[in-house]
Design a protein around this motif. Structure first.
Motif, PDB file in Angstrom:
ATOM      1  N   LYS A  10      36.697 144.777  -0.948  1.00 53.20           N
ATOM      2  CA  LYS A  10      36.930 143.584  -0.141  1.00 53.20           C
ATOM      3  C   LYS A  10      36.329 143.741   1.254  1.00 53.20           C
ATOM      4  O   LYS A  10      35.787 142.774   1.814  1.00 53.20           O
ATOM      5  N   ASN A  42      38.324 132.203   7.492  1.00 52.39           N
ATOM      6  CA  ASN A  42      38.822 131.864   6.155  1.00 52.39           C
ATOM      7  C   ASN A  42      38.526 132.974   5.155  1.00 52.39           C
ATOM      8  O   ASN A  42      39.370 133.323   4.324  1.00 52.39           O
ATOM      9  N   VAL A  43      37.324 133.534   5.223  1.00 52.45           N
ATOM     10  CA  VAL A  43      36.961 134.618   4.311  1.00 52.45           C
ATOM     11  C   VAL A  43      37.826 135.842   4.576  1.00 52.45           C
ATOM     12  O   VAL A  43      38.322 136.486   3.636  1.00 52.45           O
ATOM     13  N   GLN A  91      40.789 135.900   5.821  1.00 53.20           N
ATOM     14  CA  GLN A  91      42.148 135.610   5.361  1.00 53.20           C
ATOM     15  C   GLN A  91      42.240 135.717   3.849  1.00 53.20           C
ATOM     16  O   GLN A  91      43.207 136.288   3.321  1.00 53.20           O
ATOM     17  N   LYS A  92      41.254 135.195   3.140  1.00 59.15           N
ATOM     18  CA  LYS A  92      41.254 135.276   1.675  1.00 59.15           C
ATOM     19  C   LYS A  92      41.212 136.718   1.196  1.00 59.15           C
ATOM     20  O   LYS A  92      41.820 137.070   0.177  1.00 59.15           O
ATOM     21  N   THR A 126      33.028 130.094   8.650  1.00 62.74           N
ATOM     22  CA  THR A 126      33.979 130.452   7.588  1.00 62.74           C
ATOM     23  C   THR A 126      34.482 131.890   7.695  1.00 62.74           C
ATOM     24  O   THR A 126      35.175 132.354   6.795  1.00 62.74           O
TER      25      THR A 126
END
Length: 496
Positions: free
Chosen positions: A334, A388-389, A391-392, A385
């Motif tokens: 990740k 957002n990335v 956080q995902k 983004t």
């Protein structure tokens, strides 16, 4: 550069308008979900020849000079704000990304350029070199207000602060190979190690010299100390560049040395540099926006080529480079995905795209327009983004805690005293104790405590809590003794 029907007063007003436009753009960039650099560029394009027509600007050499000057200021400010403890833990992966990663990205992107554009292999790899590095201005600005985990933020910032030498080396190398077919690539490789090694050494040395001068010199006005720091940043770059070392790397390393040492007028210097870095960023991106002509940038052929190259760069070249550069390092899948996505392009590729134009390379204007489009695509798609990335992928960190107050003596040097700001954490020995229980050095006094948004008046029964910002007035002779007490860990804590 031509200002339509503007006198001196009009030029001054226009400069003020540009700065105000940049500030408004920075204010609303986060609300719009866009990186501020996109809005700065948009301002430049809007007032340029193909927009309102207020300014016609096509001086590539001047734009290149402004871009380099601005990058020096931005890198210096970024280095000052970077904690050495954090950078040290990611030094090796950052260097790997800044060298092997840039090279891999440039080569893979070059392959796509060769397939999409009617160019030679050398010209294709030149394009790949231009867009191969992440951009310090874009990365610092994008991550500044985002709560990305410290390890990820430090890796990206250190990479962007150190990968310019590789990109510049590759760009200049391919320009030389295109312009002079008799040049051997093998004879040029040693110059890269010279640039990197000497840039690092000069940064360390000049950073130490700057630190000594700032702390020792007794200036009449406290406002001169931030100016002195900026002067050393410019001296560091020019000295390194004069002997063919990496000026950008030297500036970043010098700033790390200064920012992670005890520094007179620390907060005045930091605040001044933050302000001037924003100014440099605003003016640089607006100028680069002026240099681009939307009619040329957004031609259908450039849009098609730019989209294909952007896709390869974002989804193939950058991820592959990240995974190759960090294959033996302790990064999770990740984390590698996030590093791949957060490889923002910004001012550096656009500035580097002016090099072939200045060198007179055929087709360089087309390269500039497509590079400009690729940078905009990267900023819009990746920059908007990042949070957002993160956080995902579960890579958001705690909310950034910065002081809302600043206290500093007007005449520290003459008073032979200084105001120390120190933020406590749960590991500090003084946390949990009341002020009268702590054995502060003589001639050290707690002036204020900032806790969250509150200003706490210090009394003997006031308890120190984790996260407090302490403002302590101390004699310079007792400074080291105070810092030793403040940095003592709680495992050795004894009540005084």
């Amino acid at each position: 550069m031509f200002f339509y029907s503007f006198g001196n007063d009009g030029v001054i007003f226009l400069a003020a308008f540009l700065l105000l436009s940049g500030i408004v753009a920075a204010k609303f960039s986060s609300r719009l979900g866009l990186p501020s650099l996109v809005l700065f560029i948009a301002v430049g394009m809007m007032i340029g020849r193909d927009g309102l027509g207020l300014i016609y600007f096509d001086n590539v050499e001047l734009a290149q000079l402004i871009g380099i000057f601005a990058l020096i200021i931005i890198l210096f400010e970024g280095g000052l704000q970077t904690k050495w403890e954090t950078v040290r833990s990611v030094a090796f992966p950052s260097i790997s990304l800044a060298t092997l990663g840039v090279l891999t990205t440039a080569l893979l992107t070059g392959v796509s350029v060769y397939l999409v554009l009617d160019v030679s292999w050398l010209e294709a790899f030149l394009f790949g070199a231009i867009v191969g590095s992440t951009d310090a201005a874009a990365v610092f600005a994008t991550l500044k207000e985002r709560n990305i985990k410290a390890k990820m933020g430090a890796t990206l910032e250190a990479e962007s602060g150190t990968n310019d030498p590789m990109a510049i080396f590759l760009t200049l190398m391919f320009i030389e190979l295109i312009a002079n077919e008799s040049v051997s690539i093998w004879l040029m490789i040693p110059s890269f190690f010279w640039q990197m090694g000497l840039g690092l050494a000069l940064g360390l040395m000049l950073g130490k010299i700057a630190l000594f001068a700032i702390n020792r010199i007794n200036l009449e006005s406290g406002g001169l100390y931030p100016v002195l720091a900026i002067a050393f940043a410019l001296i560091t770059y020019s000295t390194a560049s004069a002997i063919d070392a990496s000026g950008f790397l030297a500036v970043y390393v010098a700033a790390l040395v200064i920012g992670n040492s005890e520094l007179t007028y620390r907060y005045s210097i930091f605040q001044f540099n933050e302000g001037i870095a924003w100014t440099a960023q605003i003016m640089m991106f607006i100028i680069l926006g002026l240099l681009s002509f939307p009619e040329q940038v957004f031609q259908p052929s450039n849009i098609f080529a730019g989209l294909v190259i952007s896709f390869v760069l974002i989804f193939l070249a950058r991820p592959f480079a990240v995974f190759v550069s960090t294959v033996w390092l302790k990064y999770s899948f990740k984390e590698r995905l996030f590093l791949s996505w957060a490889g923002l392009r910004g001012a550096v590729p656009i500035v580097l795209a002016t090099f072939p134009i200045v060198a007179g390379i055929e087709g360089a204007e087309e390269f500039f327009n497509i590079v400009f489009f690729v940078v905009l695509t990267s900023a819009l798609v990746q920059g908007s983004t990042i949070s957002n990335v993160a956080q995902k992928l579960g890579l958001m960190g705690p909310k950034k805690d910065t002081p809302h107050h600043s206290i500093e003596l007007v005449s520290i040097a003459k008073a032979n005293a200084e105001m120390v700001q120190f933020q406590t954490n749960r590991h500090n020995a003084i946390v949990g104790y009341k002020l009268h229980e702590i054995d502060f050095p003589q001639k050290a006094s707690i002036a204020a405590i900032v806790r969250g948004d509150d200003l706490v008046t210090p009394y003997g029964d006031t308890e120190i809590k984790a996260g407090d910002f302490l403002y302590i007035l101390v004699s310079k002779r007792k400074h080291d003794e105070l810092m030793k007490l403040l940095n003592e860990k709680n495992k050795t804590k004894n009540k005084k």
